[in-house]
Design an enzyme around this catalytic site. Structure first.
Site, PDB file in Angstrom:
ATOM      1  N   ARG A   1     -11.854 -21.177 -25.906  1.00 40.55           N
ATOM      2  CA  ARG A   1     -11.236 -20.639 -24.692  1.00 40.55           C
ATOM      3  C   ARG A   1     -12.013 -19.422 -24.185  1.00 40.55           C
ATOM      4  O   ARG A   1     -11.426 -18.425 -23.753  1.00 40.55           O
ATOM      5  CB  ARG A   1      -9.756 -20.278 -24.947  1.00 40.55           C
ATOM      6  CG  ARG A   1      -8.915 -21.432 -25.422  1.00 40.55           C
ATOM      7  CD  ARG A   1      -8.842 -22.559 -24.410  1.00 40.55           C
ATOM      8  NE  ARG A   1      -8.228 -23.735 -24.987  1.00 40.55           N
ATOM      9  CZ  ARG A   1      -8.901 -24.749 -25.538  1.00 40.55           C
ATOM     10  NH1 ARG A   1     -10.228 -24.735 -25.545  1.00 40.55           N
ATOM     11  NH2 ARG A   1      -8.277 -25.779 -26.050  1.00 40.55           N
TER      12      ARG A   1
ATOM     13  N   SER B   1      -0.072 -22.558 -21.658  1.00 37.09           N
ATOM     14  CA  SER B   1      -0.002 -21.788 -22.903  1.00 37.09           C
ATOM     15  C   SER B   1      -0.316 -20.327 -22.610  1.00 37.09           C
ATOM     16  O   SER B   1      -1.408 -20.003 -22.135  1.00 37.09           O
ATOM     17  CB  SER B   1      -0.989 -22.343 -23.925  1.00 37.09           C
ATOM     18  OG  SER B   1      -0.664 -23.672 -24.258  1.00 37.09           O
TER      19      SER B   1
ATOM     20  N   GLU C   1      -3.778 -15.889 -23.172  1.00 39.68           N
ATOM     21  CA  GLU C   1      -4.814 -16.818 -22.722  1.00 39.68           C
ATOM     22  C   GLU C   1      -5.162 -16.632 -21.250  1.00 39.68           C
ATOM     23  O   GLU C   1      -6.335 -16.714 -20.889  1.00 39.68           O
ATOM     24  CB  GLU C   1      -4.369 -18.265 -22.982  1.00 39.68           C
ATOM     25  CG  GLU C   1      -5.411 -19.298 -22.614  1.00 39.68           C
ATOM     26  CD  GLU C   1      -5.079 -20.667 -23.164  1.00 39.68           C
ATOM     27  OE1 GLU C   1      -5.339 -21.647 -22.452  1.00 39.68           O
ATOM     28  OE2 GLU C   1      -4.585 -20.772 -24.297  1.00 39.68           O
TER      29      GLU C   1
END
Length: 363
Positions: free
Chosen positions: A176, A253, A355
């Site tokens: 990520r 998320s 995130e």
């Protein structure tokens, strides 16, 4: 995705504040001092240059699915990236290179690849946002990451004032992460993907997806079957955008799955004795990726928390999604995020990290 008809971008020279909330999947955030729209890569470069000449802070928005904007808004220029287009620029019997404009909706591109018989991104179906955002986050789901198929990214380099092509090896892809994340030097213009002319999916690596398809892990299935199963799984978790479903008013998320070194992993296993082994996926150097959703749930923050008629809550379908129930504020959402982060740290000694990109706010 959402109705933005009442939020017309400003014309050149205008300084009328414009709300950014309608341009995000959370429907939260204050106003930008100026809001422009770029319909193609050239316009995006020119608008970026114009902001640079004035010294204005710059915020780039496309799908708005991975950004949390503070209630005070953004004291600068926001540019809506609305470029679209998919072009095959190279074709061989064993592969093809497909160039996608940064503003092209990601799931539309995935649907096009499945229909065309191009294998490589089918398990990334249903992810909201734009194609240009995918290399920034190194978007991944159900056993696929975009870094596996990205050949190169064309960017406008604000520091050098040039458009350049960055091969995948120069993009710094990680879990990520990429050189583009938390870095305003590069403006993504197009993304080139290396795909396979194949009616079958890549190996189905993700156990949950394999079970839903009724196949063994690493089996290959028809592209359409893979896409349909992923969409069904995501919809069941409130991860497919639906204006009428408040569980989808989120950034997906909110926390990344923590990656622990060997000592931290053993500490966590000790801390969770009596409640079950935490789900973990071994990686390089003895490091283990742990399920953030499992930690959140076991720390006492279940689906729908805190329950009742509240402005923000955990999704009723997925523990990792923090949602705006329709009357929330960014401050309230981040307050819930802090409560969850601190609760997990106190219970298990593991620190969760957000995130999405946070603009004008922090946790």
């Amino acid at each position: 995705m959402h109705d933005v008809s009442a939020e017309t971008p400003t014309v050149a020279g205008s300084t009328v504040p414009s709300s950014l909330a309608p341009h995000t999947t959370l429907r939260l955030g204050g106003s930008a001092r100026r809001l422009d729209s770029a319909g193609n890569a050239d316009e995006l470069v020119e608008l970026t240059k114009a902001a640079g000449r004035t010294g204005d802070p710059l915020l780039l928005l496309a799908g708005g699915s991975n950004v949390v904007i503070g209630d005070e808004g953004f004291a600068g220029t926001a540019i809506l990236i609305r470029s679209r287009g998919v072009e095959v620029i190279s074709r061989r019997p064993d592969q093809l290179i497909v160039r996608v404009q940064a503003g092209h909706p990601w799931d539309e591109f995935v649907a096009e690849t499945v229909e065309a018989g191009w294998s490589g991104v089918e398990c990334l179906s249903g992810i909201p946002g734009s194609t240009g955002a995918t290399p920034i986050q190194n978007v991944g789901a159900y056993g696929q990451d975009v870094s596996e198929t990205i050949r190169s990214v064309t960017v406008y380099d604000r520091a050098d004032g040039v458009v350049r092509d960055m091969p995948a090896a120069d993009c710094g892809f990680g879990y990520r992460a990429s050189v583009f994340k938390h870095n305003d030097r590069y403006v993504v213009l197009t993304v080139d993907f290396r795909l396979l002319p194949d009616a079958l999916s890549g190996p189905v690596r993700y156990a949950e997806l394999a079970r839903s398809l009724g196949v063994e892990q690493n089996a290959r299935v028809p592209l359409a079957a893979a896409r349909e199963s992923v969409l069904a799984l995501r919809a069941g978790k409130g991860m497919v955008l639906d204006a009428d479903d408040r569980d989808t008013w989120s950034v997906g998320s909110f926390f990344t799955n923590p990656v622990l070194d060997a000592a931290a992993w053993e500490h966590l296993r000790t801390a969770t004795e009596g409640i079950g082994e935490p789900p973990g996926w071994p990686g390089e150097g003895g490091r283990v990726k742990v399920s953030a959703a499992w930690l959140i749930d076991r720390a006492g923050f279940g689906k729908g928390y805190p329950g009742g008629d509240v402005p923000v809550s955990i999704s009723t379908k997925h523990t990792l999604a923090l949602t705006n129930r329709g009357s929330g504020t960014t401050a309230q959402l981040l307050g819930l995020a802090r409560e969850i982060r601190d609760g997990v740290r106190e219970r298990f000694g593991v620190v969760l990290h957000p995130e999405p990109v946070l603009v004008g706010c922090e946790i």
